[in-house]
Write a protein that holds these residues in place. Structure first.
Motif, PDB file in Angstrom:
ATOM      1  N   PRO A 254     -33.604 -12.754  37.321  1.00  0.00           N
ATOM      2  CA  PRO A 254     -32.951 -14.135  37.589  1.00  0.00           C
ATOM      3  C   PRO A 254     -31.608 -14.091  37.908  1.00  0.00           C
ATOM      4  CG  PRO A 254     -34.702 -14.848  36.044  1.00  0.00           C
ATOM      5  CD  PRO A 254     -34.480 -13.239  35.890  1.00  0.00           C
ATOM      6  N   GLU A 255     -31.135 -13.266  37.253  1.00  0.00           N
ATOM      7  CA  GLU A 255     -29.351 -12.886  37.201  1.00  0.00           C
ATOM      8  C   GLU A 255     -29.222 -12.256  38.463  1.00  0.00           C
ATOM      9  OE1 GLU A 255     -30.809 -13.860  33.202  1.00  0.00           O
ATOM     10  OE2 GLU A 255     -31.214 -12.279  34.517  1.00  0.00           O
ATOM     11  N   LEU A 256     -29.737 -11.168  38.804  1.00  0.00           N
ATOM     12  CA  LEU A 256     -29.542 -10.521  40.172  1.00  0.00           C
ATOM     13  C   LEU A 256     -30.194 -11.343  41.209  1.00  0.00           C
ATOM     14  CD1 LEU A 256     -28.850  -7.711  41.325  1.00  0.00           C
ATOM     15  CD2 LEU A 256     -31.493  -7.187  41.278  1.00  0.00           C
ATOM     16  N   GLU A 257     -31.114 -12.128  41.181  1.00  0.00           N
ATOM     17  CA  GLU A 257     -31.307 -12.850  42.316  1.00  0.00           C
ATOM     18  C   GLU A 257     -30.356 -14.030  42.563  1.00  0.00           C
ATOM     19  OE1 GLU A 257     -34.988 -15.936  43.723  1.00  0.00           O
ATOM     20  OE2 GLU A 257     -34.548 -15.462  41.565  1.00  0.00           O
ATOM     21  N   ALA A 258     -29.640 -14.400  41.502  1.00  0.00           N
ATOM     22  CA  ALA A 258     -28.656 -15.664  41.608  1.00  0.00           C
ATOM     23  C   ALA A 258     -27.345 -14.755  42.421  1.00  0.00           C
ATOM     24  CB  ALA A 258     -28.407 -16.191  40.354  1.00  0.00           C
ATOM     25  N   ALA A 259     -27.019 -13.568  41.870  1.00  0.00           N
ATOM     26  CA  ALA A 259     -25.892 -12.900  42.224  1.00  0.00           C
ATOM     27  C   ALA A 259     -25.872 -12.639  43.746  1.00  0.00           C
ATOM     28  CB  ALA A 259     -25.616 -11.575  41.282  1.00  0.00           C
ATOM     29  N   MET A 260     -27.230 -12.193  44.169  1.00  0.00           N
ATOM     30  CA  MET A 260     -27.467 -12.014  45.618  1.00  0.00           C
ATOM     31  C   MET A 260     -27.443 -12.976  46.449  1.00  0.00           C
ATOM     32  SD  MET A 260     -27.422  -8.578  45.688  1.00  0.00           S
ATOM     33  CE  MET A 260     -26.089  -8.842  44.491  1.00  0.00           C
ATOM     34  N   LEU A 261     -28.251 -14.122  45.974  1.00  0.00           N
ATOM     35  CA  LEU A 261     -28.061 -15.217  46.622  1.00  0.00           C
ATOM     36  C   LEU A 261     -26.454 -16.054  46.873  1.00  0.00           C
ATOM     37  CD1 LEU A 261     -30.863 -17.421  45.265  1.00  0.00           C
ATOM     38  CD2 LEU A 261     -30.748 -16.649  47.800  1.00  0.00           C
ATOM     39  N   ASP A 262     -25.565 -15.742  45.765  1.00  0.00           N
ATOM     40  CA  ASP A 262     -24.165 -16.157  45.991  1.00  0.00           C
ATOM     41  C   ASP A 262     -23.635 -15.144  47.059  1.00  0.00           C
ATOM     42  OD1 ASP A 262     -24.160 -18.048  44.361  1.00  0.00           O
ATOM     43  OD2 ASP A 262     -23.633 -16.974  42.456  1.00  0.00           O
TER      44      ASP A 262
END
Length: 326
Positions: free
Chosen positions: A229-237
């Motif tokens: 979830p952390e990588l997903e959130a960073a990539m969405l940002d």
């Protein structure tokens, strides 16, 4: 895995008459792949896409579209469309997934590079392919009720399910000017890392013109690789920063995530039940985890309610094979 019969004339005409033929790992379709290695060391990939199950024309068309717009798609060297044979450029064996398994510290850099491809697609005129319309979305979500629900012995009202999705999809409609070429299977097993540091794209024959969030979901909610979830959130940002998309995009991303993950649960159940490929059931726990993450979006409350009423958490934890054998 044996190559197709009677290849000599086709390979000779294409300049690979003396090539050694070895199998290459394929996918969930009827397509098969073989590496052709000539005596001079040159190599290519033979795609065997046999009619009537497969048609290589869409692959060829999208490969040419991508190449014309400076994306790294395999060059097409030769084809025999009647037999479904195509010789294409060999991107090697270094898939994004395999590289990251061995080099986890490169994860953020490699994902940013893959997202840069989607941002470029967003700014490229769409390919001449059909729209990813409501009828296509509905066919896909119905794979859940066609395969998974019966396999688990679950009762449901198809009309209610259909009406729910028809309502949800109304929020996705975009002007065609805001739509993009949607590759539809863009993930870490279909991105190849090339010797020059670039990334090559494969497995795009099902491309449609659709919502720009779809391929982002495919990449960041990967059916075959854990994305935290952390990588997903960073990539969405990162995507938001590069494109300037607004708050509505987060809703569309969650909705398309739910749509895609529901579709895949149905497909993987079908691959087990109809096609005798039980290994795909091993991916279902990941798919349920991703779907549950999407259903937390406040705009998806009605869909979350339907899932919770019809497929309780303890049911989601079971394999269809376990239920069938019980």
């Amino acid at each position: 895995m044996r190559p197709p019969d009677n290849l000599d004339a086709f390979l000779t005409k294409a300049g690979f008459g003396d090539a050694q033929i070895s199998p290459v790992a394929g996918d969930a379709s009827f397509r098969r792949y073989f590496r052709l290695t000539r005596s001079d060391g040159e190599h290519a990939i033979l795609m065997d896409a046999p009619p009537p199950h497969e048609d290589p024309r869409p692959f060829i068309n999208i490969a040419r579209y991508l190449s014309e717009h400076n994306f790294r798609a395999p060059q097409v060297y030769a084809d025999d469309l009647e037999r479904g044979l195509v010789i294409i450029e060999d991107f090697g064996d270094v898939r994004m997934r395999d590289f990251l398994d061995d080099n986890p510290d490169a994860e953020q850099q490699i994902y940013c590079q893959a997202i840069d491809t989607l941002i470029r697609l967003r700014n490229t005129p769409p390919a001449d392919v059909p729209d990813y319309d409501d009828a296509a979305y509905l066919r896909e979500v119905n794979l859940l009720t066609e395969y998974y629900m019966p396999a688990m012995g679950l009762a449901f009202d198809q009309a209610e399910y259909q009406a729910l999705w028809t309502q949800l999809l109304q929020t996705l409609h975009l002007p065609r000017a805001n739509s993009v070429t949607t590759l539809r299977d863009y993930h870490a097993e279909n991105v190849m890392l090339l010797d020059d540091g670039g990334q090559g794209i494969i497995d795009f024959q099902d491309a449609l013109v659709g919502h720009p969030a779809y391929d982002l979901v495919s990449l960041l909610q990967d059916a075959r690789r854990d994305v935290t979830p952390e990588l997903e959130a960073a990539m969405l940002d990162y995507y938001r920063t590069q494109t300037g998309v607004g708050d509505t995009f987060a809703h569309h991303y969650a909705l398309l995530g739910a749509q895609r993950n529901i579709k895949i649960i149905g497909i993987f159940t079908r691959l087990w039940k109809r096609d005798g490929k039980p290994r795909y059931l091993d991916f279902l726990p990941r798919m349920w985890g991703l779907l549950e993450r999407d259903l937390e979006h406040p705009e998806l409350g009605a869909l979350k309610d339907w899932i919770d009423r019809h497929i309780a958490p303890e049911i989601r934890a079971k394999s269809p094979a376990e239920t069938t054998s019980a």
